[in-house]
Design a protein around this motif. Structure first.
Motif, short mmCIF file in Angstrom:
data_model
loop_
_atom_site.label_atom_id
_atom_site.label_comp_id
_atom_site.label_asym_id
_atom_site.label_seq_id
_atom_site.Cartn_x
_atom_site.Cartn_y
_atom_site.Cartn_z
N GLY A 1 47.98 -20.55 -0.40
CA GLY A 1 49.30 -20.52 -1.03
C GLY A 1 49.89 -19.11 -1.01
N TYR A 2 51.17 -19.04 -0.70
CA TYR A 2 51.85 -17.74 -0.63
C TYR A 2 52.16 -17.23 -2.04
CZ TYR A 2 52.45 -18.52 4.39
OH TYR A 2 52.23 -18.72 5.73
N PRO A 3 52.25 -15.89 -2.19
CA PRO A 3 52.03 -14.86 -1.18
C PRO A 3 50.55 -14.68 -0.88
CG PRO A 3 52.41 -13.82 -3.30
CD PRO A 3 52.62 -15.31 -3.50
N VAL A 4 50.26 -14.12 0.31
CA VAL A 4 48.88 -13.82 0.67
C VAL A 4 48.79 -12.35 1.09
CG1 VAL A 4 48.24 -16.14 1.37
CG2 VAL A 4 49.24 -14.58 3.06
N VAL A 5 47.60 -11.81 0.95
CA VAL A 5 47.33 -10.44 1.38
C VAL A 5 46.61 -10.50 2.72
CG1 VAL A 5 46.12 -8.29 0.83
CG2 VAL A 5 47.18 -9.63 -1.00
N VAL A 6 47.09 -9.71 3.67
CA VAL A 6 46.50 -9.65 5.00
C VAL A 6 45.77 -8.32 5.13
CG1 VAL A 6 46.93 -9.81 7.47
CG2 VAL A 6 48.44 -11.00 5.86
N LYS A 7 44.49 -8.38 5.51
CA LYS A 7 43.69 -7.17 5.61
C LYS A 7 43.01 -7.08 6.97
CE LYS A 7 42.42 -6.87 0.70
NZ LYS A 7 41.28 -6.76 -0.25
N PRO A 8 42.76 -5.85 7.43
CA PRO A 8 41.91 -5.69 8.61
C PRO A 8 40.45 -5.87 8.21
CG PRO A 8 42.53 -3.53 7.76
CD PRO A 8 43.25 -4.56 6.91
N VAL A 9 39.61 -6.15 9.18
CA VAL A 9 38.18 -6.29 8.90
C VAL A 9 37.60 -4.96 8.41
CG1 VAL A 9 35.92 -6.78 9.91
CG2 VAL A 9 37.89 -8.18 10.53
N GLU A 10 38.05 -3.87 9.02
CA GLU A 10 37.59 -2.54 8.65
C GLU A 10 38.78 -1.68 8.23
OE1 GLU A 10 33.77 -2.08 11.69
OE2 GLU A 10 35.69 -1.13 12.19
N GLY A 11 38.52 -0.71 7.37
CA GLY A 11 39.59 0.20 6.95
C GLY A 11 39.43 0.59 5.50
N SER A 12 40.04 1.72 5.15
CA SER A 12 39.98 2.21 3.78
C SER A 12 41.32 2.83 3.40
CB SER A 12 38.85 3.26 3.64
OG SER A 12 39.02 4.30 4.58
N TRP A 13 41.41 3.26 2.14
CA TRP A 13 42.63 3.88 1.60
C TRP A 13 43.84 2.95 1.66
CZ3 TRP A 13 40.74 7.84 5.45
CH2 TRP A 13 39.78 8.67 4.87
N GLY A 14 43.62 1.66 1.73
CA GLY A 14 44.72 0.71 1.75
C GLY A 14 45.45 0.61 3.07
N ARG A 15 44.90 1.25 4.11
CA ARG A 15 45.58 1.22 5.41
C ARG A 15 45.43 -0.14 6.06
NH1 ARG A 15 42.91 6.63 7.86
NH2 ARG A 15 41.11 5.34 7.36
N GLY A 16 46.52 -0.62 6.63
CA GLY A 16 46.51 -1.89 7.33
C GLY A 16 46.59 -3.11 6.42
N VAL A 17 46.72 -2.89 5.11
CA VAL A 17 46.81 -4.00 4.15
C VAL A 17 48.28 -4.32 3.92
CG1 VAL A 17 46.26 -4.78 1.82
CG2 VAL A 17 44.66 -3.30 3.06
N ALA A 18 48.63 -5.58 3.99
CA ALA A 18 50.04 -5.97 3.85
C ALA A 18 50.16 -7.26 3.06
CB ALA A 18 50.68 -6.15 5.23
N LEU A 19 51.34 -7.48 2.50
CA LEU A 19 51.63 -8.68 1.71
C LEU A 19 52.61 -9.55 2.47
CD1 LEU A 19 51.19 -10.03 -1.12
CD2 LEU A 19 53.31 -8.90 -1.81
N ALA A 20 52.27 -10.82 2.63
CA ALA A 20 53.17 -11.78 3.28
C ALA A 20 53.62 -12.80 2.25
CB ALA A 20 52.46 -12.47 4.44
N ARG A 21 54.92 -12.85 2.01
CA ARG A 21 55.46 -13.74 0.98
C ARG A 21 55.78 -15.13 1.51
NH1 ARG A 21 59.68 -9.15 -0.67
NH2 ARG A 21 59.49 -8.97 1.60
N ASP A 22 55.85 -15.28 2.82
CA ASP A 22 56.12 -16.60 3.40
C ASP A 22 55.60 -16.62 4.84
OD1 ASP A 22 58.08 -15.29 5.02
OD2 ASP A 22 59.58 -15.60 3.45
N GLU A 23 55.74 -17.77 5.47
CA GLU A 23 55.19 -17.93 6.82
C GLU A 23 55.86 -17.01 7.82
OE1 GLU A 23 54.97 -21.32 10.28
OE2 GLU A 23 54.64 -21.97 8.20
N GLU A 24 57.14 -16.80 7.67
CA GLU A 24 57.85 -15.93 8.61
C GLU A 24 57.29 -14.50 8.56
OE1 GLU A 24 62.41 -14.41 9.60
OE2 GLU A 24 62.05 -15.84 7.98
N GLU A 25 57.11 -13.97 7.34
CA GLU A 25 56.55 -12.63 7.21
C GLU A 25 55.13 -12.57 7.75
OE1 GLU A 25 58.87 -10.59 3.43
OE2 GLU A 25 56.77 -11.16 3.24
N LEU A 26 54.36 -13.60 7.47
CA LEU A 26 52.97 -13.61 7.92
C LEU A 26 52.90 -13.65 9.44
CD1 LEU A 26 49.96 -13.72 7.41
CD2 LEU A 26 50.14 -16.21 7.13
N ARG A 27 53.69 -14.48 10.06
CA ARG A 27 53.67 -14.57 11.52
C ARG A 27 54.03 -13.23 12.16
NH1 ARG A 27 53.57 -18.88 14.96
NH2 ARG A 27 53.90 -20.38 13.28
N ALA A 28 55.03 -12.55 11.60
CA ALA A 28 55.43 -11.26 12.14
C ALA A 28 54.30 -10.23 12.00
CB ALA A 28 56.69 -10.76 11.43
#
Length: 280
Positions: free
Chosen positions: A121-148
């Motif tokens: 269920g949205y929103p979802v958090v998208v993370k890389p497998v590896e990484g620190s300091w919050g780099r590469g972490v993003a929030l997708a509020r809907d399918e359009e944002e997630l797909r992009a």
């Protein structure tokens, strides 16, 4: 006499503070800069205990592996560092040990990731497998944002570029928690307070002192034990319904802000811990 070393790639505040703590305690601490010379696999003349303070994740892992090949006990071990480096490995191991974690899906490719978001269920958090300091972490509020986001990530180089960690968005009370474990005890804790949903201090969050309660201490120690122990930073969310959930475990945690706001002498405790290991 116990022999101790500190291995590093960049001499940041934490490493300097450990060196100063060793000096105050009258302890000889050899410094090994991995960028200045090669490390001999299986070489002789290793130390009893090595404190691994490499900033680069892969630098830390390979330094620990080589130091272990010399017969040194490394804090943290190469196995612990490898587990902590991978969000998938960490969360999978914690879940297997019964440690509560955010609801998470691991998806290979865009379509699987879209299905994962539909399950959570949205929103979802998208993370890389590896990484620190919050780099590469993003929030997708809907399918359009997630797909992009996914299409951008999959265009990046790297072996994990098509592997996506999709996680529920936990409604935090404007903060998260970091608990520091050292061996079999909790030595310090802070709140990381921010108006932004990413609460890393490296991203501007404010550190505030925290005295962990019994439940939080138990949770942090269970997470630490699952990854092999040593000196770890356990990141915890406060979920409105479930209570504490462990989000990540940091294998080479920074502690400058924690020392500043709590007054806990983490560098001194690390030196004392290393000496104790060397005497066993």
């Amino acid at each position: 006499m116990a022999s101790l070393a500190l291995v590093y790639d960049y001499l940041r505040w934490e490493s300097k503070a450990i060196v100063e703590a060793a000096g105050r305690a009258g302890v000889k601490l050899d410094l090994v800069n991995v960028t200045r010379g090669p490390l001999a696999v299986g070489g002789v003349g290793g130390w009893d205990v090595v404190l691994d303070r490499c900033v680069g994740m892969h630098n830390a892992i390979v330094a620990a592996e080589v130091m272990e090949s010399m017969g040194s006990l490394v804090v943290n071990s190469s196995e612990t560092l490898r587990l902590a480096a991978s969000k998938v490995a960490t969360l999978s191991l914690l879940a297997r040990r019964g440690v509560p974690v955010p609801r998470t899906r691991v998806a290979v490719g865009v379509e699987a990731a879209l299905k994962a978001a539909g399950e959570l269920g949205y929103p979802v958090v998208v993370k890389p497998v590896e990484g620190s300091w919050g780099r590469g972490v993003a929030l997708a509020r809907d399918e359009e944002e997630l797909r992009a986001l996914l299409e951008y990530k999959e265009a990046l180089p790297g072996g994990y570029s098509r592997v996506h960690v999709i996680q529920e968005y936990v409604e935090k009370p404007g903060r998260d928690i970091r608990v520091f474990t050292l061996g079999d005890r909790v030595v310090a804790g802070i709140y990381r307070v921010s108006e932004h949903w990413i609460t890393n201090t490296s991203r501007g969050a404010r550190a505030e002192p925290l005295r962990p309660d019994g439940e939080l201490e138990d949770l942090a120690l269970r997470a630490s034990e699952a990854l092999g122990g040593g000196f770890l930073g356990v990141d915890v969310f406060e979920d409105r319904e479930r209570g504490y959930v462990v989000n990540e475990v940091n294998g080479v945690p920074e502690f400058r802000n924690t020392v500043r706001v709590t007054g806990v002498d983490i560098p001194g405790l690390l030196v004392e811990y290393a000496l104790g290991l060397a005497r066993r």
